[in-house]
Write a protein that holds these residues in place. Structure first.
Motif, mmCIF file in Angstrom:
data_model
loop_
_atom_site.group_PDB
_atom_site.id
_atom_site.type_symbol
_atom_site.label_atom_id
_atom_site.label_comp_id
_atom_site.label_asym_id
_atom_site.label_seq_id
_atom_site.Cartn_x
_atom_site.Cartn_y
_atom_site.Cartn_z
ATOM 1 N N LYS A 188 -12.168 -25.650 56.799
ATOM 2 C CA LYS A 188 -12.050 -26.947 56.131
ATOM 3 C C LYS A 188 -12.525 -28.079 57.026
ATOM 4 N N GLY A 248 -15.678 -30.707 56.635
ATOM 5 C CA GLY A 248 -15.496 -32.153 56.779
ATOM 6 C C GLY A 248 -16.441 -32.757 57.809
ATOM 7 N N SER A 293 -19.883 -33.294 56.237
ATOM 8 C CA SER A 293 -19.893 -34.479 55.371
ATOM 9 C C SER A 293 -19.925 -35.763 56.193
ATOM 10 N N LEU A 330 -11.409 -23.215 48.331
ATOM 11 C CA LEU A 330 -11.372 -24.376 49.218
ATOM 12 C C LEU A 330 -12.452 -25.386 48.854
ATOM 13 N N ILE A 331 -13.674 -24.905 48.671
ATOM 14 C CA ILE A 331 -14.799 -25.811 48.411
ATOM 15 C C ILE A 331 -14.678 -26.460 47.036
ATOM 16 N N SER A 368 -11.907 -27.009 45.467
ATOM 17 C CA SER A 368 -10.792 -27.952 45.547
ATOM 18 C C SER A 368 -11.245 -29.275 46.165
ATOM 19 N N LEU A 369 -12.016 -29.190 47.250
ATOM 20 C CA LEU A 369 -12.543 -30.406 47.863
ATOM 21 C C LEU A 369 -13.475 -31.139 46.913
ATOM 22 N N TYR A 370 -14.270 -30.388 46.174
ATOM 23 C CA TYR A 370 -15.205 -31.003 45.225
ATOM 24 C C TYR A 370 -14.454 -31.731 44.102
ATOM 25 N N GLU A 425 -11.545 -33.076 44.372
ATOM 26 C CA GLU A 425 -10.972 -34.303 44.936
ATOM 27 C C GLU A 425 -12.022 -35.404 45.014
ATOM 28 N N LYS A 441 -17.177 -34.927 49.330
ATOM 29 C CA LYS A 441 -16.581 -34.145 50.417
ATOM 30 C C LYS A 441 -17.303 -32.820 50.644
ATOM 31 N N VAL A 442 -18.135 -32.433 49.681
ATOM 32 C CA VAL A 442 -18.876 -31.174 49.793
ATOM 33 C C VAL A 442 -20.359 -31.506 49.912
#
Length: 588
Positions: free
Chosen positions: A357, A361, A364, A409-410, A412-414, A416, A420-421
């Motif tokens: 994770k 980050g 990005s 994980l990816i 989920s970040l996307y 949000e 972030k991806v």
């Protein structure tokens, strides 16, 4: 004591090293000056294997002091005064002067006034002569001097044999190292024979002997044997020299064995207060670097910082990589602009440390701060998903679980925040999915994360999946999408299209030849893989006329070696076709 037999088992030495030590040696100048009143000469039959350039700190034109004045001005006894002068002159490499001093010592030491022998020279006299011969590259004279010692009843200790080994193997002697002199010796003496002599005379190896042998193996890039000797030192109850550690650590670094290098550095730091060389510190700073910077205000050069970053990446030490980058930013001597090659090691270190994770980050953050990540920046993410950094091969179940976790994980970040991806992270996930033959996952990820604008690398990855599964129709659809997105196919794109056409089950395989012609029209040489794919299909189709034209093109681009590869591919294609036909006939 380590025996020469053990070293024989470690390495089969080249035949040129197997020379005879003393059978062909001529009479030594040393013996003449220690036993006779013969005329001084340094032109004995010696093998001069190097040249000597004295340091500028000495006045080499100053004549020797008269022996009577030397003895009179010395607080020592005459023999001691002459021996001290011999040791001083030997360090300068002036062989003639050393031999003259030996003759003077011989006059006073060997015989009394009535001609009776009263004493013999001690080991210091012979050791001084060995050093003078070594500094001038006289390997044979070193061996003859040791033979003279034995004949005179003087025991040669390990330090004497070390000098012989050093000059024979081309290693700088210890006195040269202190004086900053590099001997220009480049001839190998019979290593095992010298060690045999030591063993036969019960001469125990000391730490310097091992240092010389370790340096020799390191010069041959033989890390395994150097490590074996390093461990053998401890078994002999000796402490390895810092030079031995330096040689092995630097070799491990050059061979990309970072873990071995790091463990050796840690061993030195825990067992000794001695300091390693700066190039060696680059792999040993995992624990020392922050302390050096905070306590000693150490500021590494840009090159050393890159070396630190590289080793931090391979060893999975993100804190060290972050510290090195911070110091690069804060450099007051030469301002350093942080580029992709500075940040990529941090991404790899995080992935190796299991912090996927944070690695995502960092990528990005790079783009936000004007540092453009490239596809290779995210390669550690692919390796992390494929569990390539583990010590044991992963099972299919473990790989699938890893892919599921990365996907969750990816996405989920996307969900949000799509920003972030990064695009290279998306491509990394697609690449891992294709490598694990989960093409449905790859295609679904591409559709689900549609707010991330795809680039040509995205389509190339998806086309690779089409090639693996022979999905010609889907490949054509991706090509249409690529063109709709106003993206220009690159060489990799054409290669994938050629391979896809060549392996497809449809009858339109000849489209591969059309793509080959397009590449040549753009004055781009198709890759050898593209030619191999087309040749394999032509062999399957028994298209002999097409193969002749293909061979001509390949020979022009890749010469005879490339043509042979393509011919073999065509032959394999033909054999596969015949095997398939036989299987069909057998089933009927």
């Amino acid at each position: 004591m380590a025996s020469a037999a053990l070293l024989r088992s470690i390495q089969a030495l080249p035949s040129e090293l197997r020379l005879t030590l003393t059978s062909s040696a001529t009479s030594s100048a040393t013996r003449r000056f220690l036993t006779t009143e013969g005329q001084s000469s340094s032109n004995a039959s010696t093998r001069r294997v190097g040249s000597f350039r004295p340091p500028s700190t000495h006045d080499w034109n100053q004549p020797l002091m008269k022996w009577t004045d030397l003895i009179a001005n010395s607080p020592h006894e005459p023999i001691e005064a002459l021996t001290l002068e011999l040791e001083r002159v030997a360090a300068t490499g002036r062989v003639n002067a050393c031999l003259q001093l030996c003759r003077e010592i011989q006059k006073r030491l060997y015989f009394s006034g009535n001609g009776a022998e009263i004493a013999r020279p001690d080991v210091r006299v012979y050791r001084a002569l060995l050093r003078s011969f070594a500094l001038t590259g006289m390997a044979d004279e070193c061996g003859s001097t040791i033979e003279d010692m034995i004949a005179a009843g003087v025991r040669a200790d390990a330090s004497c044999y070390n000098i012989w080994l050093q000059v024979s193997l081309g290693s700088p002697s210890s006195s040269q190292t202190l004086m900053g002199i590099q001997a220009a010796v480049n001839v190998h003496a019979p290593l095992v024979d010298i060690l045999d002599v030591m063993d036969s005379r019960s001469v125990s190896y000391d730490a310097i002997t091992y240092q010389i042998l370790i340096s020799y193996y390191c010069s041959k890039k033989n890390l395994e044997h150097a490590l074996l000797l390093l461990s053998q030192i401890a078994g002999e109850g000796l402490a390895p020299t810092l030079e031995a550690y330096n040689s092995v650590i630097l070799l491990a670094v050059n061979l990309h064995q970072a873990r071995i290098a790091h463990d050796l550095v840690q061993s030195v730091q825990t067992e000794s207060a001695r300091k390693l060389d700066l190039p060696v510190l680059s792999v040993g700073l995992l624990d020392l670097y922050p302390r050096l910077v905070e306590q000693y205000k150490f500021r590494p050069t840009s090159g050393l910082s890159l070396s630190i970053l590289s080793n931090a990446a391979r060893l999975g030490k993100p804190s060290l990589a972050s510290t090195a980058i911070s110091h690069l930013r804060a450099s007051s001597t030469v301002p350093v602009k942080i580029e992709e090659h500075h940040m990529a090691p941090l991404v790899e270190a995080l992935c190796r440390d299991g912090q996927l994770k944070k690695a995502i980050g960092i990528i990005s953050t790079m783009r936000k701060n004007g540092v453009e990540p490239v596809q290779t920046t995210a390669l550690p993410i692919v390796e992390s998903i494929l569990l390539s950094y583990g010590e044991t091969p992963a099972t299919e179940e473990e790989l699938q679980t890893s892919l599921d976790s990365a996907y969750d994980l990816i996405t989920s970040l996307y969900n949000e925040d799509p920003q972030k991806v990064d695009l290279v992270v998306l491509n990394a996930l697609l690449s891992a999915s294709v490598k694990l033959n989960d093409y449905h996952r790859a295609l679904g990820t591409y559709k689900d994360l549609s707010e991330i604008k795809a680039d040509i690398n995205t389509y190339n990855i998806l086309l690779q999946g089409c090639v693996d599964l022979r999905l010609r129709t889907l490949g054509d659809s991706l090509l249409v999408e690529l063109q709709t997105a106003s993206l220009t196919p690159n060489e990799t794109t054409y290669e994938k299209l050629i391979e896809l056409c060549a392996v497809s089950n449809t009858g339109e395989w000849q489209d591969a030849i059309g793509y080959l012609d397009q590449l040549k029209a753009y004055e781009i040489t198709p890759s050898i893989n593209a030619y191999v794919a087309v040749a394999t299909r032509m062999g399957w189709e028994n298209d002999q006329e097409g193969l002749l034209d293909l061979y001509e093109d390949v020979q022009e681009a890749y010469h005879r070696q490339g043509e042979n590869m393509v011919r073999r591919a065509a032959e394999m294609g033909g054999k596969d076709r015949k095997a398939r036909e036989q299987d069909v006939q057998g089933s009927e």
